[in-house]
Design an enzyme around this catalytic site. Sequence first.
Site, PDB file in Angstrom:
ATOM      1  N   HIS A  54      -5.467  -7.666  -0.332  1.00 11.84           N
ATOM      2  CA  HIS A  54      -4.213  -7.100  -0.813  1.00 11.84           C
ATOM      3  C   HIS A  54      -3.123  -7.432   0.206  1.00 11.84           C
ATOM      4  O   HIS A  54      -3.402  -7.630   1.396  1.00 11.84           O
ATOM      5  CB  HIS A  54      -4.324  -5.587  -0.942  1.00 11.84           C
ATOM      6  CG  HIS A  54      -5.167  -5.127  -2.087  1.00 11.84           C
ATOM      7  ND1 HIS A  54      -4.988  -3.900  -2.680  1.00 11.84           N
ATOM      8  CD2 HIS A  54      -6.186  -5.728  -2.760  1.00 11.84           C
ATOM      9  CE1 HIS A  54      -5.855  -3.754  -3.670  1.00 11.84           C
ATOM     10  NE2 HIS A  54      -6.608  -4.846  -3.729  1.00 11.84           N
ATOM     11  N   GLU A  56      -0.933  -5.690   1.772  1.00  6.89           N
ATOM     12  CA  GLU A  56      -0.851  -4.815   2.947  1.00  6.89           C
ATOM     13  C   GLU A  56      -1.928  -5.155   3.966  1.00  6.89           C
ATOM     14  O   GLU A  56      -1.657  -5.208   5.168  1.00  6.89           O
ATOM     15  CB  GLU A  56      -1.012  -3.340   2.538  1.00  6.89           C
ATOM     16  CG  GLU A  56       0.035  -2.854   1.575  1.00  6.89           C
ATOM     17  CD  GLU A  56      -0.385  -2.932   0.106  1.00  6.89           C
ATOM     18  OE1 GLU A  56      -0.011  -2.038  -0.651  1.00  6.89           O
ATOM     19  OE2 GLU A  56      -1.081  -3.895  -0.274  1.00  6.89           O
ATOM     20  N   CYS A  84      -2.469   1.215  -2.626  1.00  9.74           N
ATOM     21  CA  CYS A  84      -3.650   1.810  -3.250  1.00  9.74           C
ATOM     22  C   CYS A  84      -4.446   2.576  -2.195  1.00  9.74           C
ATOM     23  O   CYS A  84      -4.064   2.628  -1.024  1.00  9.74           O
ATOM     24  CB  CYS A  84      -4.519   0.712  -3.870  1.00  9.74           C
ATOM     25  SG  CYS A  84      -5.303  -0.357  -2.644  1.00  9.74           S
ATOM     26  N   CYS A  87      -5.568   0.314   0.773  1.00 12.42           N
ATOM     27  CA  CYS A  87      -4.457  -0.037   1.654  1.00 12.42           C
ATOM     28  C   CYS A  87      -3.936   1.172   2.418  1.00 12.42           C
ATOM     29  O   CYS A  87      -3.574   1.059   3.583  1.00 12.42           O
ATOM     30  CB  CYS A  87      -3.358  -0.716   0.847  1.00 12.42           C
ATOM     31  SG  CYS A  87      -3.899  -2.322   0.200  1.00 12.42           S
TER      32      CYS A  87
END
Length: 150
Positions: A54, A56, A84, A87
């Site tokens: 992801h 992040e 999410c 993250c």
Amino acid sequence: MERYDEWMLEALADARLALTTGDVPVAALVLSASGEVIGRGRNERELKQDPTAHAEVVAIRAAAASLGDWHLTEATLVVTLEPCVMCAGAILSARIPRVVFGAWDDKAGAVGSVYDLLRDRRLNHQVEVFAGVRAEESTLLLQRFFQSRR
């Protein structure tokens, strides 16, 4: 707060690059206390076939490598979509004190939508959150991506 808008514009430009790999257009920047970009990431799950890639996580890894230290205690994370659970966990683990995000994620958001992990007083670290910065642009970018896939 005025710099958040500027940083989000930069993150949105990076998010558009994710479109070239078929990834969801989300991007993140990790900034030093002086506002210098020390980590940059965009979604790379499709590109790398890695479920943890992801934006992040990619940006946090880059920032830690840049500093030679996983303690990002003076950093700000700017991301185009609400983080999410995974993250949010990475943000808490890195001890990032401030998160700025654009679009809300009503299905998987962990910073106020579905959960609010970054401000949960039961945890050993809480994060200052600035939500909805350039939310309309972030949301439109995501909506266009998903409409094109249907």
